[in-house]
Enzyme design. Structure first.
Site, PDB file in Angstrom:
ATOM      1  N   ASN A  25      78.334 -20.724 -18.912  1.00 35.54           N
ATOM      2  CA  ASN A  25      78.621 -20.635 -20.347  1.00 35.54           C
ATOM      3  C   ASN A  25      77.550 -21.460 -21.220  1.00 35.54           C
ATOM      4  O   ASN A  25      77.424 -21.074 -22.359  1.00 35.54           O
ATOM      5  CB  ASN A  25      80.133 -21.397 -20.604  1.00 35.54           C
ATOM      6  CG  ASN A  25      80.947 -20.253 -20.357  1.00 35.54           C
ATOM      7  OD1 ASN A  25      81.103 -19.187 -20.936  1.00 35.54           O
ATOM      8  ND2 ASN A  25      81.866 -20.544 -19.227  1.00 35.54           N
ATOM      9  N   HIS A  63      74.818 -23.918 -16.640  1.00 32.72           N
ATOM     10  CA  HIS A  63      75.989 -23.255 -16.292  1.00 32.72           C
ATOM     11  C   HIS A  63      76.229 -22.052 -16.974  1.00 32.72           C
ATOM     12  O   HIS A  63      75.399 -21.623 -17.930  1.00 32.72           O
ATOM     13  CB  HIS A  63      76.985 -24.330 -16.650  1.00 32.72           C
ATOM     14  CG  HIS A  63      77.055 -25.735 -16.056  1.00 32.72           C
ATOM     15  ND1 HIS A  63      77.370 -25.990 -14.972  1.00 32.72           N
ATOM     16  CD2 HIS A  63      76.240 -26.752 -16.600  1.00 32.72           C
ATOM     17  CE1 HIS A  63      77.034 -27.315 -14.744  1.00 32.72           C
ATOM     18  NE2 HIS A  63      76.439 -27.730 -15.616  1.00 32.72           N
ATOM     19  N   HIS A 117      73.535 -22.722 -12.129  1.00 32.98           N
ATOM     20  CA  HIS A 117      73.399 -23.365 -10.883  1.00 32.98           C
ATOM     21  C   HIS A 117      73.713 -22.510  -9.751  1.00 32.98           C
ATOM     22  O   HIS A 117      74.546 -21.275  -9.988  1.00 32.98           O
ATOM     23  CB  HIS A 117      74.309 -24.557 -10.952  1.00 32.98           C
ATOM     24  CG  HIS A 117      75.593 -24.140 -11.216  1.00 32.98           C
ATOM     25  ND1 HIS A 117      76.501 -23.916 -10.263  1.00 32.98           N
ATOM     26  CD2 HIS A 117      76.427 -24.403 -12.334  1.00 32.98           C
ATOM     27  CE1 HIS A 117      78.013 -23.763 -10.819  1.00 32.98           C
ATOM     28  NE2 HIS A 117      77.845 -23.894 -12.054  1.00 32.98           N
TER      29      HIS A 117
END
Length: 257
Positions: free
Chosen positions: A190, A188, A11
């Site tokens: 991770n 995201h 993002h």
């Protein structure tokens, strides 16, 4: 030979990215710069002629907002967007809300790097005294999960992110890819790194060195077994991409006083 294309996207910059704080499961909207990153990403993908058939996001606003802005910039607002908590950012437990640079000063850069980038080290768990505990676990969005709220994580290693992501990948995302649809996963740092580890067979040691900057699309070209046929491609201006990678890597360094 390349059979499928898969796009991963971390993002755009969020408010706490800008403040260099562990955001994790605290819901944050995009910063002004993050909105621009997402829009520029969409324009780039449109210029390069890409078209999506399905988008998957987490249930955190910054992931969803990024997907919306990308699709709007591409003129593809009608494309279905499917949300799941299994694509959420890694749960950083008791570290949520803390400033990375200040922690590096207090605990050392190596310890912060272990917490941020290692594969199987879980940070201290979040307990009910944590200032953001109720904000997360009383949030109505977590009533929609496919596990009871009390079974949701209180902290995760990257390995645990992959463990909760893979069932969703196998049951929901893979069938869409195999049906010939072009998929974007807007998620995201991770959750995207965990998926890259799985798809590319990255070792537990080497995954610590994989950095994904905000708002930069990653193209994976996959064979019939969903294995990459060439190295991942970060799309865009190489100079800007390297500067963005360095910015992320510097987040865990102590600032000179």
């Amino acid at each position: 030979m390349s059979r499928y294309k898969l796009f991963l996207l971390r993002h755009g910059e969020g408010a706490w990215n800008k403040e260099n704080r562990f955001c994790s499961w605290v819901d944050q909207k995009l910063s002004e710069n993050g909105v621009t990153e997402a829009q520029e990403c969409g324009r780039l993908l449109k210029e390069q002629g890409y078209r999506f058939d399905m988008v998957f996001t987490s249930i955190l606003s910054r992931s969803v907002q990024t997907a919306w802005l990308v699709l709007e910039a591409m003129g593809q607002e009608w494309v279905p967007v499917v949300k799941s908590w299994r694509l959420n950012e890694r749960h950083y437990g008791a570290l949520i809300g803390l400033n990375r640079a200040e922690m590096a000063l207090n605990h050392g850069e190596e310890q912060v790097k272990l917490w941020r980038r290692s594969y199987d080290i879980t940070p201290p768990p979040m307990d009910e005294s944590h200032p953001y505990f109720l904000e997360i676990y009383n949030d109505r969005r977590y009533n929609t999960c496919d596990v009871p709220k009390q079974d949701l994580p209180r902290a995760e290693s990257l390995k645990e992110v992959l463990d909760r992501l893979l069932p969703y990948w196998d049951s929901t995302v893979v069938p869409e890819i195999r049906s010939g649809r072009t998929v974007l996963i807007s998620a995201h740092g991770n959750s995207c790194r965990a998926l890259l580890k799985h798809l590319e067979g990255i070792s537990e040691a080497d995954i610590a060195g994989v950095t994904l900057p905000t708002g930069i699309p990653v193209l994976l070209e996959l064979d019939e077994n969903l294995r990459p046929v060439k190295p991942r491609q970060l799309l865009g201006d190489p100079v800007k991409i390297q500067a963005a990678i360095k910015k992320v890597e510097d987040q865990g360094k102590a600032k000179p006083t």
